[in-house]
Design a protein around this motif. Structure first.
Motif, PDB file in Angstrom:
ATOM      1  N   LEU A 156       0.834  -1.211   0.000  1.00 53.84           N
ATOM      2  CA  LEU A 156       0.000   0.000   0.000  1.00 53.84           C
ATOM      3  C   LEU A 156       0.866   1.258   0.000  1.00 53.84           C
ATOM      4  O   LEU A 156       0.578   2.234  -0.691  1.00 53.84           O
ATOM      5  N   LYS A 157       1.950   1.198   0.779  1.00 58.32           N
ATOM      6  CA  LYS A 157       2.849   2.361   0.864  1.00 58.32           C
ATOM      7  C   LYS A 157       3.493   2.691  -0.485  1.00 58.32           C
ATOM      8  O   LYS A 157       3.805   3.843  -0.774  1.00 58.32           O
ATOM      9  N   ARG A 158       3.688   1.649  -1.308  1.00 57.05           N
ATOM     10  CA  ARG A 158       4.283   1.873  -2.640  1.00 57.05           C
ATOM     11  C   ARG A 158       3.228   2.321  -3.650  1.00 57.05           C
ATOM     12  O   ARG A 158       3.475   2.377  -4.849  1.00 57.05           O
ATOM     13  N   GLY A 159       1.994   2.545  -3.171  1.00 58.11           N
ATOM     14  CA  GLY A 159       0.934   3.011  -4.064  1.00 58.11           C
ATOM     15  C   GLY A 159       0.352   1.919  -4.935  1.00 58.11           C
ATOM     16  O   GLY A 159      -0.290   2.197  -5.956  1.00 58.11           O
ATOM     17  N   LEU A 160       0.564   0.646  -4.535  1.00 60.83           N
ATOM     18  CA  LEU A 160       0.040  -0.475  -5.321  1.00 60.83           C
ATOM     19  C   LEU A 160      -1.255  -0.976  -4.682  1.00 60.83           C
ATOM     20  O   LEU A 160      -1.501  -0.744  -3.492  1.00 60.83           O
ATOM     21  N   SER A 161      -2.037  -1.687  -5.468  1.00 60.43           N
ATOM     22  CA  SER A 161      -3.303  -2.210  -4.951  1.00 60.43           C
ATOM     23  C   SER A 161      -3.078  -3.622  -4.389  1.00 60.43           C
ATOM     24  O   SER A 161      -2.332  -4.419  -4.979  1.00 60.43           O
ATOM     25  N   ASP A 162      -3.765  -3.909  -3.272  1.00 65.40           N
ATOM     26  CA  ASP A 162      -3.659  -5.267  -2.718  1.00 65.40           C
ATOM     27  C   ASP A 162      -4.873  -6.114  -3.112  1.00 65.40           C
ATOM     28  O   ASP A 162      -5.081  -7.201  -2.577  1.00 65.40           O
ATOM     29  N   ALA A 163      -5.635  -5.618  -4.093  1.00 67.51           N
ATOM     30  CA  ALA A 163      -6.881  -6.316  -4.470  1.00 67.51           C
ATOM     31  C   ALA A 163      -6.594  -7.716  -5.019  1.00 67.51           C
ATOM     32  O   ALA A 163      -7.385  -8.629  -4.807  1.00 67.51           O
ATOM     33  N   GLY A 164      -5.485  -7.882  -5.698  1.00 72.50           N
ATOM     34  CA  GLY A 164      -5.197  -9.192  -6.298  1.00 72.50           C
ATOM     35  C   GLY A 164      -4.327 -10.071  -5.420  1.00 72.50           C
ATOM     36  O   GLY A 164      -3.724 -11.037  -5.913  1.00 72.50           O
TER      37      GLY A 164
END
Ligand SMILES: C[S@@+](CC[C@H](N)C(=O)[O-])C[C@H]1O[C@@H](n2cnc3c(N)ncnc32)[C@H](O)[C@@H]1O
Length: 213
Positions: free
Chosen positions: A80-88
């Motif tokens: 999350l901190k890297r601006g990525l989504s954890d949806a997958g």
């Protein structure tokens, strides 16, 4: 066995003791593999490789299995901190020795600095089960420590590994007493070594394995 105590300190300890060497091993072959659909990461820890795989393969589905809830928390926070989504990403708090993976589901397996946690008799059961979770085309990324066969490099590695196992057994109650090379277990499970890089005087290896034809 639990890495919970270590989880908040893992990143700075790695930086202090190894700089960027381990991360270079984790990511060495990311550009050499076809884009995976489903990725199984065992003992992914604080998520440094997960972030790089997510960046490289944003459409893949990831299953991260780790026995440490705090490591899983660190991995999610890093994503999350890297601006990525954890949806997958499916984060699973489970002991890999007991977890039953689904058969033939994953086209990429990742076990970085994880198989070194186990004794030979545990690897003999664990590796075939993980291999069975891979598809017929599965790749397996594996970075870990190793012991060179001779000379100064061998003795250097022996000293470092002895100190490491002493530390990890004390702090995490690691079941392994020493390093067991995983190669024979992977070969018996139907995988063949495709590429290997050695680093740090042969103390580290980074492998790409794939199904033997
Ligand atoms: C040495 S750390 C490696 C972390 C990370 N993969 C890396 O590259 O640094 C080992 C990881 O494996 C996890 N682990 C150890 N034994 C496990 C088990 N039996 N089941 C699931 N995870 C385990 C630990 O919680 C920890 O996150």
């Amino acid at each position: 066995m639990s890495f919970d105590r270590l989880a908040p300190h893992y990143r700075w300890m790695e930086w202090l003791l190894a700089g960027g060497k381990l991360q270079r091993c984790r990511t060495a072959f990311i550009r050499d593999i076809p884009p995976p659909h489903r990725v199984l990461m065992l003992g992914e820890g604080n998520g440094r490789c997960l972030v790089e795989l997510l960046r490289a393969f944003p459409d893949a589905h990831f299953t991260c299995v780790d026995a440490s809830a705090r490591m899983l928390g660190c991995a999610r926070a890093r994503v999350l901190k890297r601006g990525l989504s954890d949806a997958g990403i499916e984060f699973m708090h489970a002991d890999a020795l007991r977890w039953e993976p689904p058969d033939a589901q994953f086209d990429l397996l990742v076990t970085h600095f994880f198989l070194d946690c186990f004794a030979p008799e545990q690897l003999a059961k664990l590796v075939p089960r993980l291999a069975a979770a891979g598809t017929a085309e599965a790749r397996w990324l594996l970075a870990d420590f190793c012991e060179p066969s001779s000379g100064f490099a061998k003795w250097r590695a022996r000293c470092i590994l002895r100190a490491m196992y002493c530390f990890f057994r004390r702090v995490t109650r690691l079941p392994a007493r020493r390093l067991t090379p995983p190669d024979a277990f992977l070969e018996r499970s139907g995988f063949a070594l495709s590429k290997r890089l050695l680093a740090d005087w042969g103390l580290l290896h980074s492998d790409l394995w794939q199904r033997a034809t």
